[in-house]
Design a protein around this motif. Structure first.
Motif, PDB file in Angstrom:
ATOM      1  N   UNK A   9      20.961  15.976  47.081  1.00  0.00           N
ATOM      2  CA  UNK A   9      19.559  15.681  47.402  1.00  0.00           C
ATOM      3  C   UNK A   9      19.302  14.182  47.396  1.00  0.00           C
ATOM      4  N   UNK A  10      19.868  13.468  46.411  1.00  0.00           N
ATOM      5  CA  UNK A  10      19.686  12.016  46.356  1.00  0.00           C
ATOM      6  C   UNK A  10      20.341  11.334  47.552  1.00  0.00           C
ATOM      7  N   UNK A  11      21.606  11.614  47.782  1.00  0.00           N
ATOM      8  CA  UNK A  11      22.335  10.939  48.858  1.00  0.00           C
ATOM      9  C   UNK A  11      21.687  11.221  50.211  1.00  0.00           C
ATOM     10  N   UNK A  12      21.428  12.490  50.496  1.00  0.00           N
ATOM     11  CA  UNK A  12      20.838  12.853  51.783  1.00  0.00           C
ATOM     12  C   UNK A  12      19.398  12.367  51.898  1.00  0.00           C
ATOM     13  N   UNK A  13      18.673  12.377  50.780  1.00  0.00           N
ATOM     14  CA  UNK A  13      17.291  11.918  50.786  1.00  0.00           C
ATOM     15  C   UNK A  13      17.178  10.434  51.080  1.00  0.00           C
ATOM     16  N   UNK A  14      18.047   9.629  50.469  1.00  0.00           N
ATOM     17  CA  UNK A  14      18.025   8.185  50.732  1.00  0.00           C
ATOM     18  C   UNK A  14      18.301   7.928  52.205  1.00  0.00           C
ATOM     19  N   UNK A  15      19.270   8.614  52.765  1.00  0.00           N
ATOM     20  CA  UNK A  15      19.601   8.412  54.177  1.00  0.00           C
ATOM     21  C   UNK A  15      18.425   8.838  55.062  1.00  0.00           C
TER      22      UNK A  15
END
Length: 149
Positions: free
Chosen positions: A61-67
């Motif tokens: 969720x963090x990685x995809x959310x930042x992108x």
């Protein structure tokens, strides 16, 4: 701190910072990096020591959310940089820490502000020995004031 006492979300945050850094320097997409971390980095035995478990869902969720929200996240960070500073002048690791922390402050209201800031300052301390952790603390504190009024 022993690896077994590190909380799964703390491991996920560190991994998200590493993934963001990896994406920036290699140009690899977020789905490939998330898959690589899930398949090859989490819950592994490294040199005879079991690595701490990660909250893999939170990591993704963090990685995809930042992108997905990178323009908005970067704008929030730039707003809090010193006058005349550009985001690309920052060290790539510091950018990754700030992006993950800013995203969490802006889009994860379920996580207390103090927890987010403390976690990313600790991550910064693991990468930097100089003033960067203090800079990241100040920037995330200001972003929290902007995002969580």
């Amino acid at each position: 701190m022993s690896k077994s006492r590190i909380q799964p979300r703390s491991v996920a945050r560190l991994a998200a910072v590493q993934a963001l850094y990896q994406m920036e320097v290699s140009g690899v997409g977020v789905d490939a990096v998330v898959r690589e971390f899930s398949e090859h980095r989490f819950d592994r035995d490294v040199d005879g020591e079991q690595m701490a478990a990660a909250d893999e869902t939170f990591f993704a969720e963090l990685a995809k959310g930042v992108v997905a929200k990178q323009g908005e996240v970067d704008q929030a960070i730039v707003k809090r940089l010193a006058s005349g500073w550009r985001l690309d002048r920052l060290d790539a690791t510091a950018r990754a820490v700030l992006r993950a922390g800013a995203f969490e402050l802006m889009h994860r209201p379920d996580v207390p502000t103090e927890v987010v800031i403390d976690e990313y300052v600790e991550i910064a301390k693991s990468f930097f020995e100089g003033p960067e952790a203090g800079f990241i603390n100040g920037a995330l504190d200001a972003i929290a004031r902007d995002a969580r009024t």
